[in-house]
Motif scaffolding. Structure first.
Motif, PDB file in Angstrom:
ATOM      1  N   ALA A   1       6.949 -20.539   9.086  1.00 58.81           N
ATOM      2  CA  ALA A   1       5.716 -19.855   8.750  1.00 58.81           C
ATOM      3  C   ALA A   1       5.971 -18.882   7.550  1.00 58.81           C
ATOM      4  N   SER A   2       7.205 -18.235   7.434  1.00 59.65           N
ATOM      5  CA  SER A   2       7.602 -17.376   6.498  1.00 59.65           C
ATOM      6  C   SER A   2       7.539 -17.920   5.172  1.00 59.65           C
ATOM      7  N   ASP A   3       8.067 -19.230   5.025  1.00 58.15           N
ATOM      8  CA  ASP A   3       8.201 -20.028   3.901  1.00 58.15           C
ATOM      9  C   ASP A   3       6.782 -20.123   3.573  1.00 58.15           C
ATOM     10  N   ASP A   4       5.828 -20.610   4.182  1.00 57.07           N
ATOM     11  CA  ASP A   4       4.685 -21.044   4.036  1.00 57.07           C
ATOM     12  C   ASP A   4       3.645 -19.521   3.433  1.00 57.07           C
ATOM     13  N   ALA A   5       4.081 -18.486   4.060  1.00 57.98           N
ATOM     14  CA  ALA A   5       3.715 -17.184   3.556  1.00 57.98           C
ATOM     15  C   ALA A   5       4.189 -16.837   2.106  1.00 57.98           C
ATOM     16  N   ILE A   6       5.452 -17.244   2.176  1.00 61.51           N
ATOM     17  CA  ILE A   6       5.982 -17.005   0.469  1.00 61.51           C
ATOM     18  C   ILE A   6       5.472 -17.681  -0.450  1.00 61.51           C
ATOM     19  N   ARG A   7       5.016 -19.093  -0.118  1.00 57.49           N
ATOM     20  CA  ARG A   7       4.681 -20.017  -0.960  1.00 57.49           C
ATOM     21  C   ARG A   7       3.269 -19.385  -1.189  1.00 57.49           C
ATOM     22  N   GLU A   8       2.471 -19.097  -0.460  1.00 57.63           N
ATOM     23  CA  GLU A   8       0.954 -18.635  -0.709  1.00 57.63           C
ATOM     24  C   GLU A   8       1.178 -17.311  -1.461  1.00 57.63           C
ATOM     25  N   LEU A   9       2.146 -16.417  -0.966  1.00 61.55           N
ATOM     26  CA  LEU A   9       2.326 -15.329  -1.827  1.00 61.55           C
ATOM     27  C   LEU A   9       2.519 -15.556  -3.223  1.00 61.55           C
ATOM     28  N   LEU A  10       3.424 -16.598  -3.264  1.00 58.38           N
ATOM     29  CA  LEU A  10       3.888 -16.979  -4.986  1.00 58.38           C
ATOM     30  C   LEU A  10       2.534 -17.457  -5.673  1.00 58.38           C
ATOM     31  N   ARG A  11       1.641 -18.412  -4.820  1.00 57.49           N
ATOM     32  CA  ARG A  11       0.581 -18.509  -5.432  1.00 57.49           C
ATOM     33  C   ARG A  11      -0.243 -17.623  -6.083  1.00 57.49           C
ATOM     34  N   THR A  12      -0.395 -16.388  -4.907  1.00 69.58           N
ATOM     35  CA  THR A  12      -1.294 -15.509  -5.258  1.00 69.58           C
ATOM     36  C   THR A  12      -0.748 -14.633  -6.488  1.00 69.58           C
ATOM     37  N   ILE A  13       0.625 -14.372  -6.562  1.00 70.68           N
ATOM     38  CA  ILE A  13       1.150 -13.861  -7.474  1.00 70.68           C
ATOM     39  C   ILE A  13       0.899 -14.653  -8.940  1.00 70.68           C
ATOM     40  N   GLU A  14       0.838 -15.765  -8.773  1.00 72.36           N
ATOM     41  CA  GLU A  14       0.629 -16.686  -9.963  1.00 72.36           C
ATOM     42  C   GLU A  14      -0.885 -16.598 -10.503  1.00 72.36           C
ATOM     43  N   ALA A  15      -1.659 -16.591  -9.523  1.00 70.01           N
ATOM     44  CA  ALA A  15      -3.155 -16.317  -9.812  1.00 70.01           C
ATOM     45  C   ALA A  15      -3.438 -14.914 -10.478  1.00 70.01           C
ATOM     46  N   LEU A  16      -2.526 -13.861  -9.792  1.00 71.21           N
ATOM     47  CA  LEU A  16      -2.726 -12.523 -10.234  1.00 71.21           C
ATOM     48  C   LEU A  16      -2.165 -12.421 -11.934  1.00 71.21           C
ATOM     49  N   GLU A  17      -1.024 -13.053 -12.052  1.00 69.73           N
ATOM     50  CA  GLU A  17      -0.278 -12.997 -13.265  1.00 69.73           C
ATOM     51  C   GLU A  17      -1.324 -13.673 -14.350  1.00 69.73           C
ATOM     52  N   HIS A  18      -1.997 -14.532 -14.010  1.00 68.87           N
ATOM     53  CA  HIS A  18      -2.950 -15.386 -14.727  1.00 68.87           C
ATOM     54  C   HIS A  18      -4.129 -14.446 -14.966  1.00 68.87           C
TER      55      HIS A  18
ATOM     56  N   LYS B   1      -4.126 -11.021 -14.891  1.00 68.69           N
ATOM     57  CA  LYS B   1      -3.620 -10.109 -15.666  1.00 68.69           C
ATOM     58  C   LYS B   1      -3.261 -10.427 -16.898  1.00 68.69           C
ATOM     59  N   LYS B   2      -2.996 -11.676 -17.324  1.00 68.52           N
ATOM     60  CA  LYS B   2      -2.749 -12.335 -18.559  1.00 68.52           C
ATOM     61  C   LYS B   2      -4.239 -12.021 -19.461  1.00 68.52           C
ATOM     62  N   SER B   3      -5.170 -12.783 -18.622  1.00 65.74           N
ATOM     63  CA  SER B   3      -6.447 -12.858 -19.150  1.00 65.74           C
ATOM     64  C   SER B   3      -7.219 -11.414 -19.543  1.00 65.74           C
ATOM     65  N   LEU B   4      -6.706 -10.273 -18.558  1.00 61.50           N
ATOM     66  CA  LEU B   4      -7.211  -8.971 -18.712  1.00 61.50           C
ATOM     67  C   LEU B   4      -6.400  -8.238 -19.873  1.00 61.50           C
ATOM     68  N   LEU B   5      -5.185  -8.680 -20.126  1.00 60.34           N
ATOM     69  CA  LEU B   5      -4.686  -8.049 -21.114  1.00 60.34           C
ATOM     70  C   LEU B   5      -5.257  -8.523 -22.434  1.00 60.34           C
TER      71      LEU B   5
END
Lengths: 125, 291
Positions: B70-87, B89-93
């Protein structure tokens, strides 16, 4: 925005007109002109001003005396004062600042310089 | 009698025909069997206990593994969210950089416009102030003020061409060192004489505005009336902080050249008349037509 009252004390009509032109670029500012220090004091007695711009070398009463009088007056002592000097008159400038002037502008004056200084002292954005 | 009792003691009760040894063996067998049964049961119980512990441990491990998954899933989900946020952030920058660049351009243009407005105001003030008086002394004072206050000239000389057109003579000086008297200038001779002859503005453009001389002035501004030279202003020194010409200076000099000559002429003519009405006599005499 409430109107801001500015007093320009300058004996040269040319310089006065130039300063008034510059100040007209600031929204909501109303300018009153005075020809020398004595005239300036009369105008100060008639109305409350938010800022004073004064030349140093003037007949009747010079800018230094005017700064001293304003700072010694209970009603006007906190009005921001900008003195207008020539670059060579460093001593006058220092005396004016020591007497309580807040800033100085050197001649030949440039409108953007006047505008920036007035805005800074009136805390206008 | 004693032998009969011995035989009875060797046989078991109710089985008088079973040998005693057999009975003993049987009992021992039963005891052994029971003992092994007990041991076996104890082993079973022990084994059962161990199995229970194993089950409990496996249960804990299972729960941990399930939590891990479950934790791995949550991490994978978090990683996806982080990736989306990074993207994002890049667009906003990128957008922020674009806007910053636009803002800089706007500020630059705004500053340029403010300077142009300031220059226009300076020209307007200079032009109007030169014509605010008809008193020659006042006009000269205005002209001197314009040179000092608006241009930043520290030392300058104003010349008028003599009526014979051969020389120009100084009529006003400011900022010259004590004892310096400007000599008359021969028309077309030297920089000042040339400007008096041609009516063309001269400005030194070879770098810093260090103090000039009569032979090499910083600027010579022609004074003209209807395009004809009537005099000149030679600028010999600028105020210390004026290291180079301002954008408005050339236009200011051109304006001075065009306006100051006519302002001086008007003032001079006016001074020679007894009243304004007399000065306007030229209009009454048909002066409303050109030429």
């Amino acid at each position: 925005m409430a109107e801001l009252a500015c007093l320009v004390v300058e004996d040269s009509p040319m310089m006065r007109q130039l300063i008034v032109f510059a100040l007209a670029r600031i929204k909501g500012i109303q300018v009153t002109e005075a020809e020398d220090g004595v005239d300036g004091l009369k105008k100060l007695a008639q109305k409350r001003f938010d800022i004073v711009l004064t030349d140093i070398n003037m007949p009747m009463m010079d800018g230094l005396k005017l700064v001293k009088r304003i700072r010694g007056d209970a009603v006007h002592k906190d009005i921001p004062i900008i003195v207008i000097t020539t670059e060579g008159a460093a001593e006058d400038r220092q005396r004016a600042m020591a007497l309580g002037a807040n800033a100085y502008i050197t001649k030949p004056i440039q409108a953007p310089q006047v505008i920036a200084k007035v805005k800074e002292l009136l805390k206008l954005t | 009698m004693a032998g009969g009792a011995k035989r009875a003691a060797r046989s078991s009760p109710g089985s008088g025909d079973i040998p005693v040894d057999f009975s003993k063996k049987r009992d021992a067998l039963v005891r052994g069997f029971l003992k092994r049964g007990v041991e076996f049961t104890e082993e079973l119980l022990k084994e059962n206990e161990e199995l229970r512990r194993d089950v409990a441990r496996l249960s804990v491990d299972g729960a941990r593994l399930r939590a891990q998954v479950a934790s791995d899933d949550a991490i994978r989900e978090l990683l996806r969210t982080i990736e989306a946020l990074e993207h994002e952030k890049k667009s906003l920058l990128e957008r922020s950089n674009e806007l910053e660049s636009l803002s800089r351009n706007y500020e630059g243009r705004s500053g340029e416009m403010e300077r142009e407005i300031s220059d226009l105001a300076t020209l307007h003030v200079a032009g109007t102030q030169l014509h605010t008086s008809f008193r020659p002394r006042r006009v000269v004072r205005q002209l001197a003020e314009l040179m000092g206050q608006l241009v930043g000239a520290e030392a300058f000389v104003m010349y008028l061409i003599e009526p014979d057109g051969k020389n120009a003579r100084a009529f006003y000086t400011e900022g010259l060192s004590a004892g310096t008297e400007p000599e008359p200038v021969a028309i077309a001779d030297g920089v000042i004489g040339e400007t008096c002859a041609t009516g063309l503005l001269h400005m030194r453009r070879d770098g810093k505005l260090e103090r000039g001389s009569f032979a090499d002035p910083l600027a010579v501004v022609p004074l003209t009336v209807e395009g004809r030279p009537v005099g000149a202003i030679a600028v010999l020194a600028m105020l210390a902080h004026k290291a180079e010409w301002a954008s408005v200076d050339e236009e200011l000099f051109q304006l001075v050249g065009r306006s100051a000559g006519s302002a001086l002429l008007s003032a001079s003519l006016y001074a020679s008349m007894e009243s304004p009405l007399e000065a306007l006599q030229g209009l009454r005499n048909g002066g409303s037509t050109d030429g």
